[in-house]
Design a protein around this motif. Structure first.
Motif, PDB file in Angstrom:
ATOM      1  N   HIS A  44       0.841  -1.190   0.000  1.00 41.57           N
ATOM      2  CA  HIS A  44       0.000   0.000   0.000  1.00 41.57           C
ATOM      3  C   HIS A  44       0.878   1.242   0.000  1.00 41.57           C
ATOM      4  CE1 HIS A  44       0.293  -0.680   4.479  1.00 41.57           C
ATOM      5  NE2 HIS A  44       0.516   0.608   4.448  1.00 41.57           N
ATOM      6  N   PHE A  45       0.309   2.362  -0.351  1.00 46.13           N
ATOM      7  CA  PHE A  45       1.099   3.544  -0.661  1.00 46.13           C
ATOM      8  C   PHE A  45       0.693   4.755   0.179  1.00 46.13           C
ATOM      9  CE2 PHE A  45       1.498   0.664  -4.125  1.00 46.13           C
ATOM     10  CZ  PHE A  45       2.811   0.817  -4.550  1.00 46.13           C
ATOM     11  N   PHE A  46       0.287   4.478   1.399  1.00 44.82           N
ATOM     12  CA  PHE A  46       0.009   5.552   2.350  1.00 44.82           C
ATOM     13  C   PHE A  46       0.287   5.014   3.740  1.00 44.82           C
ATOM     14  CE2 PHE A  46      -2.648   7.522   5.542  1.00 44.82           C
ATOM     15  CZ  PHE A  46      -2.449   8.878   5.329  1.00 44.82           C
ATOM     16  N   LEU A  85      -5.923  -1.600  -1.047  1.00 44.96           N
ATOM     17  CA  LEU A  85      -6.753  -0.394  -1.065  1.00 44.96           C
ATOM     18  C   LEU A  85      -6.861   0.276   0.304  1.00 44.96           C
ATOM     19  CD1 LEU A  85      -9.670  -1.452  -3.419  1.00 44.96           C
ATOM     20  CD2 LEU A  85      -7.536  -0.275  -3.975  1.00 44.96           C
ATOM     21  N   TRP A  86      -6.275  -0.318   1.345  1.00 45.12           N
ATOM     22  CA  TRP A  86      -6.235   0.395   2.624  1.00 45.12           C
ATOM     23  C   TRP A  86      -5.480   1.695   2.416  1.00 45.12           C
ATOM     24  CZ3 TRP A  86      -2.496   2.540   5.650  1.00 45.12           C
ATOM     25  CH2 TRP A  86      -2.881   2.915   6.935  1.00 45.12           C
ATOM     26  N   ASN A 132      -8.234  -5.414   0.553  1.00 45.72           N
ATOM     27  CA  ASN A 132      -8.577  -4.410   1.560  1.00 45.72           C
ATOM     28  C   ASN A 132      -8.661  -5.112   2.906  1.00 45.72           C
ATOM     29  OD1 ASN A 132     -11.086  -5.689   0.977  1.00 45.72           O
ATOM     30  ND2 ASN A 132     -12.181  -3.928   1.825  1.00 45.72           N
ATOM     31  N   ARG A 133      -9.054  -4.394   3.968  1.00 42.13           N
ATOM     32  CA  ARG A 133      -8.888  -4.962   5.306  1.00 42.13           C
ATOM     33  C   ARG A 133     -10.084  -5.793   5.769  1.00 42.13           C
ATOM     34  NH1 ARG A 133      -8.195  -5.632  10.441  1.00 42.13           N
ATOM     35  NH2 ARG A 133     -10.192  -4.762  11.032  1.00 42.13           N
ATOM     36  N   TRP A 153      -6.340  -8.273   3.537  1.00 39.43           N
ATOM     37  CA  TRP A 153      -5.146  -7.933   4.310  1.00 39.43           C
ATOM     38  C   TRP A 153      -5.667  -7.515   5.681  1.00 39.43           C
ATOM     39  CZ3 TRP A 153      -3.920  -2.877   6.086  1.00 39.43           C
ATOM     40  CH2 TRP A 153      -2.602  -2.663   6.520  1.00 39.43           C
ATOM     41  N   THR A 154      -5.652  -8.420   6.640  1.00 36.72           N
ATOM     42  CA  THR A 154      -6.421  -8.212   7.872  1.00 36.72           C
ATOM     43  C   THR A 154      -5.575  -7.622   8.996  1.00 36.72           C
ATOM     44  OG1 THR A 154      -5.961 -10.461   8.649  1.00 36.72           O
ATOM     45  CG2 THR A 154      -7.935 -10.131   7.288  1.00 36.72           C
TER      46      THR A 154
END
Length: 266
Positions: A44-46, A85-86, A132-133, A153-154
């Protein structure tokens, strides 16, 4: 790779700057040494920040992801990859769907939003998955439309990343697995179970692993099973009492001393 305007080295981490790109490429090359030992990379990128220099956008994230995946696959051709996407997608509670942190959309030149991602997803390498989470039918529907596999991705569901200690996330695990629909097993490509604290959270990993097979099972019955197996009949009950206390006092879903509340988790 940390992108943040707070860092003095911010220019050196910009993909759209020739020197910065070389440094990012060097960083990615360093990690190729690990690729023979892993089967899947989720990116992820943030966290924190994002690059706002030289016209960088969320499309830049996609290009970095593509470069990284191609580089890693030179070492491991069978490597799978997910664009995470998180935290662009909905939180379990708190923010409404696709709402983001107040400072989030300002990253990557004001383009780090769900809407902007949907406009660049076609630039991703075709077999890069979406993660996503928390399970979300809307995200699955979009992945189907994009012909992309979908996984979870938990992060934080079985451990706490930034507090290295014993964690027993029984309530959170029971809720998150229990709320998954019956057909989740046929929809999801994978579920990633985190371990951040040097196996201090072995009970949480065990609970999560069992819930993968029986998602409606009482997590505390699984915890008792763990204590019986690990500690034996003489002290199992005492150890269960201790683990249960940690779960109910320290690792509550909301306002536990090491737990973030659900509005953060995204």
């Amino acid at each position: 790779i940390v992108f943040s305007s707070e860092f003095p080295i911010k220019e050196s981490r910009c993909w759209n700057n020739s020197d910065g790109r070389k440094k990012i490429q060097s960083h990615i090359k360093y990690f190729t040494g690990y690729m023979r030992y892993v089967d899947h990379v989720i990116s992820h990128f943030f966290d924190p920040g994002g690059c706002n220099l030289n016209g960088c956008t969320i499309g830049t994230c996609v290009r970095i992801m593509n470069y990284q995946t191609k580089t890693f696959r030179k070492i491991n051709p069978n490597l799978q990859a997910s664009f995470n996407l998180w935290p662009l997608t909905s939180n379990h509670e708190g923010f409404s769907k696709y709402e983001v942190y107040s400072n989030l959309a300002r990253t990557w030149s004001n383009t780090f939003t769900w809407w902007n991602f949907t406009n660049v997803v076609d630039l991703l390498e075709p077999d890069i998955m979406i993660a996503n989470r928390i399970f979300d039918y809307d995200i699955f529907s979009m992945c189907s439309k994009w012909n992309r596999k979908y996984g979870l991705w938990t992060w934080y569901n079985s451990d706490q990343e930034i507090t290295a200690s014993l964690h027993v996330e029984g309530d959170r695990l029971g809720r998150e697995f229990g709320e998954m629909p019956e057909d989740a097993g046929s929809i999801l490509e994978y579920i990633c179970i985190p371990s951040n604290c040097h196996l201090l959270n072995s009970a949480g990993i065990y609970i999560a692993a069992r819930l993968l097979w029986e998602p409606k099972k009482d997590p505390f019955l699984i915890l008792k099973e763990f204590c019986d197996c690990v500690f034996g009949p003489k002290i199992s009950d005492a150890m269960y009492s201790g683990y249960y206390a940690v779960a109910k006092i320290r690792n509550r879903d909301i306002k536990g001393d090491s737990a973030f509340n659900d509005a953060y988790l995204g």
